[in-house]
Motif scaffolding. Structure first.
Motif, PDB file in Angstrom:
ATOM      1  N   TYR A 108     -12.589   0.590   8.891  1.00 47.13           N
ATOM      2  CA  TYR A 108     -12.248   1.076   7.553  1.00 47.13           C
ATOM      3  C   TYR A 108     -10.896   2.056   7.591  1.00 47.13           C
ATOM      4  O   TYR A 108     -10.070   1.844   6.755  1.00 47.13           O
ATOM      5  CB  TYR A 108     -13.437   2.305   7.263  1.00 47.13           C
ATOM      6  N   LEU A 109     -10.650   2.550   8.564  1.00 50.22           N
ATOM      7  CA  LEU A 109      -9.648   3.444   8.858  1.00 50.22           C
ATOM      8  C   LEU A 109      -8.110   2.435   8.796  1.00 50.22           C
ATOM      9  O   LEU A 109      -7.236   2.807   8.572  1.00 50.22           O
ATOM     10  CB  LEU A 109      -9.637   4.455   9.806  1.00 50.22           C
ATOM     11  N   THR A 110      -8.380   1.377   9.612  1.00 48.90           N
ATOM     12  CA  THR A 110      -7.535   0.486   9.846  1.00 48.90           C
ATOM     13  C   THR A 110      -7.088  -0.102   8.657  1.00 48.90           C
ATOM     14  O   THR A 110      -5.510   0.040   8.301  1.00 48.90           O
ATOM     15  CB  THR A 110      -7.687  -0.551  10.782  1.00 48.90           C
ATOM     16  N   ILE A 111      -7.641  -0.570   7.586  1.00 44.56           N
ATOM     17  CA  ILE A 111      -7.514  -0.984   6.256  1.00 44.56           C
ATOM     18  C   ILE A 111      -6.712   0.001   5.572  1.00 44.56           C
ATOM     19  O   ILE A 111      -5.899  -0.188   4.795  1.00 44.56           O
ATOM     20  CB  ILE A 111      -8.672  -1.453   5.705  1.00 44.56           C
ATOM     21  N   ILE A 112      -7.334   1.202   5.561  1.00 41.32           N
ATOM     22  CA  ILE A 112      -6.734   2.478   4.980  1.00 41.32           C
ATOM     23  C   ILE A 112      -5.248   2.600   5.342  1.00 41.32           C
ATOM     24  O   ILE A 112      -4.086   2.795   4.512  1.00 41.32           O
ATOM     25  CB  ILE A 112      -7.299   3.752   4.956  1.00 41.32           C
ATOM     26  N   SER A 113      -5.150   2.558   6.538  1.00 44.31           N
ATOM     27  CA  SER A 113      -3.664   2.402   7.109  1.00 44.31           C
ATOM     28  C   SER A 113      -2.838   1.536   6.628  1.00 44.31           C
ATOM     29  O   SER A 113      -1.764   1.909   6.259  1.00 44.31           O
ATOM     30  CB  SER A 113      -3.805   2.669   8.791  1.00 44.31           C
ATOM     31  N   ILE A 114      -3.213   0.289   6.744  1.00 47.41           N
ATOM     32  CA  ILE A 114      -2.532  -0.763   6.376  1.00 47.41           C
ATOM     33  C   ILE A 114      -2.001  -0.541   5.047  1.00 47.41           C
ATOM     34  O   ILE A 114      -0.938  -0.864   4.330  1.00 47.41           O
ATOM     35  CB  ILE A 114      -3.130  -2.092   6.292  1.00 47.41           C
ATOM     36  N   ASN A 115      -2.954  -0.246   3.745  1.00 45.56           N
ATOM     37  CA  ASN A 115      -2.603  -0.299   2.530  1.00 45.56           C
ATOM     38  C   ASN A 115      -1.680   0.860   2.330  1.00 45.56           C
ATOM     39  O   ASN A 115      -0.763   0.739   1.395  1.00 45.56           O
ATOM     40  CB  ASN A 115      -3.997  -0.142   1.872  1.00 45.56           C
ATOM     41  N   VAL A 116      -1.744   2.186   2.956  1.00 43.89           N
ATOM     42  CA  VAL A 116      -0.866   3.170   2.622  1.00 43.89           C
ATOM     43  C   VAL A 116       0.515   2.754   2.947  1.00 43.89           C
ATOM     44  O   VAL A 116       1.637   3.034   2.282  1.00 43.89           O
ATOM     45  CB  VAL A 116      -1.511   4.433   3.361  1.00 43.89           C
ATOM     46  N   ASP A 117       0.635   2.120   4.378  1.00 42.22           N
ATOM     47  CA  ASP A 117       1.965   1.945   4.701  1.00 42.22           C
ATOM     48  C   ASP A 117       2.668   0.753   3.969  1.00 42.22           C
ATOM     49  O   ASP A 117       3.613   0.833   3.500  1.00 42.22           O
ATOM     50  CB  ASP A 117       1.788   1.463   6.149  1.00 42.22           C
ATOM     51  N   THR A 118       1.823  -0.200   3.378  1.00 41.68           N
ATOM     52  CA  THR A 118       2.476  -1.202   2.579  1.00 41.68           C
ATOM     53  C   THR A 118       2.797  -0.562   1.200  1.00 41.68           C
ATOM     54  O   THR A 118       3.778  -1.268   0.689  1.00 41.68           O
ATOM     55  CB  THR A 118       1.640  -2.458   2.669  1.00 41.68           C
ATOM     56  N   LEU A 119       2.126   0.237   0.782  1.00 44.51           N
ATOM     57  CA  LEU A 119       2.327   0.798  -0.646  1.00 44.51           C
ATOM     58  C   LEU A 119       3.680   1.419  -0.606  1.00 44.51           C
ATOM     59  O   LEU A 119       4.627   1.391  -1.387  1.00 44.51           O
ATOM     60  CB  LEU A 119       1.129   1.796  -1.081  1.00 44.51           C
ATOM     61  N   ILE A 120       3.886   2.297   0.409  1.00 48.24           N
ATOM     62  CA  ILE A 120       5.114   2.827   0.354  1.00 48.24           C
ATOM     63  C   ILE A 120       6.379   2.095   0.672  1.00 48.24           C
ATOM     64  O   ILE A 120       7.381   2.182   0.168  1.00 48.24           O
ATOM     65  CB  ILE A 120       5.165   4.119   1.664  1.00 48.24           C
ATOM     66  N   ALA A 121       6.252   1.005   1.582  1.00 44.91           N
ATOM     67  CA  ALA A 121       6.961  -0.078   1.774  1.00 44.91           C
ATOM     68  C   ALA A 121       7.480  -0.647   0.653  1.00 44.91           C
ATOM     69  O   ALA A 121       8.498  -0.869   0.120  1.00 44.91           O
ATOM     70  CB  ALA A 121       6.692  -1.161   2.787  1.00 44.91           C
ATOM     71  N   ALA A 122       6.323  -0.803  -0.253  1.00 45.09           N
ATOM     72  CA  ALA A 122       6.713  -1.563  -1.631  1.00 45.09           C
ATOM     73  C   ALA A 122       7.445  -0.831  -2.577  1.00 45.09           C
ATOM     74  O   ALA A 122       8.446  -1.298  -3.457  1.00 45.09           O
ATOM     75  CB  ALA A 122       5.273  -1.978  -2.222  1.00 45.09           C
ATOM     76  N   LEU A 123       7.244   0.630  -2.499  1.00 51.77           N
ATOM     77  CA  LEU A 123       8.100   1.510  -3.387  1.00 51.77           C
ATOM     78  C   LEU A 123       9.505   1.285  -3.135  1.00 51.77           C
ATOM     79  O   LEU A 123      10.382   1.348  -3.800  1.00 51.77           O
ATOM     80  CB  LEU A 123       7.438   3.020  -3.280  1.00 51.77           C
TER      81      LEU A 123
END
Length: 224
Positions: A108-123
């Motif tokens: 769960y924490l790994t998936i959260i980490s991936i999504n947070v990082d990729t969101l910031i990269a997308a911005l």
């Protein structure tokens, strides 16, 4: 770390919604096929980095979660990561339940980490794409064969307005994720230092930091 990142994003959810609304306005949309190709090029770069990050992270997650089974230390009741519990974990049913709890928690924490990082990269990626659009508009703001001076003045005014709106977008973006990136660099730097001999872990952490550095550098290059 991941929990703090999610808390920061939830706390700033209104800012994120405003950023998405801003990206959807007409001023930020591509005007022709060439500009759509510019955005697609940025998007493709983002996808390559994100899929690489997913791949490395899932490989790490698999071996981390199943390491006690793969090296057969599960017979000694070893868990995926060491933790203290106020009861005996070396009994059959309790061991399996704790193992399942750790498995779900880590995943769960790994998936959260991936999504947070990729969101910031997308911005950051979309910021770079907007700079490409502005540069393209500036190059084409005056066609001596078809445009009148009034047309050129109007297009130049639109370019200036677009640039000012993009500066506001960038400032809003920085306010949205500055604490997330600070925590990521802090924890990532410590993790890389502590896990210098664990190449799999280092690779994942490096990709996390790499995404911020890469897309941030893309913005710097396009501004110059």
């Amino acid at each position: 770390m991941e929990i703090l990142g999610v808390y920061t994003i939830i706390k700033n959810m209104e800012k994120l919604k405003q950023l998405l609304v801003t990206l959807d306005i007409d001023l930020f949309q591509p005007k022709d096929r060439q500009q759509r190709n510019l955005i697609q090029s940025n998007l493709n770069s983002w996808k390559i980095v994100v899929w690489s990050f997913w791949l490395l992270t899932l490989i790490w997650l698999f071996f981390y979660n199943f390491s006690p089974i793969l090296d057969k230390t599960s017979k000694e009741y070893r868990l995926p990561f060491r933790a203290w519990y106020p009861y005996n974990t070396e009994t059959s049913l309790q061991y399996e339940l704790i193992y399942l709890h750790q498995f779900i928690g880590i995943t769960y924490l790994t998936i959260i980490s991936i999504n947070v990082d990729t969101l910031i990269a997308a911005l950051n990626m979309y910021t770079g794409a907007q700079l490409d659009i502005i540069c393209d508009n500036v190059r084409k703001f005056h066609n001596s064969e078809t445009d009148t001076p009034a047309d050129a003045n109007r297009k130049l005014t639109n370019c200036i307005h677009h640039h000012r709106e993009l500066l506001k977008f960038v400032e809003f973006t920085n306010n949205f994720y500055n604490w997330v990136i600070f925590l990521q660099f802090l924890v990532g730097g410590v993790s890389i230092g502590l896990a210098v001999f664990q190449l799999t872990v280092v690779s994942v952490d490096e990709i996390q930091v790499f995404m911020y550095c890469w897309f941030g550098n893309e913005i710097e290059v396009k501004v110059v």
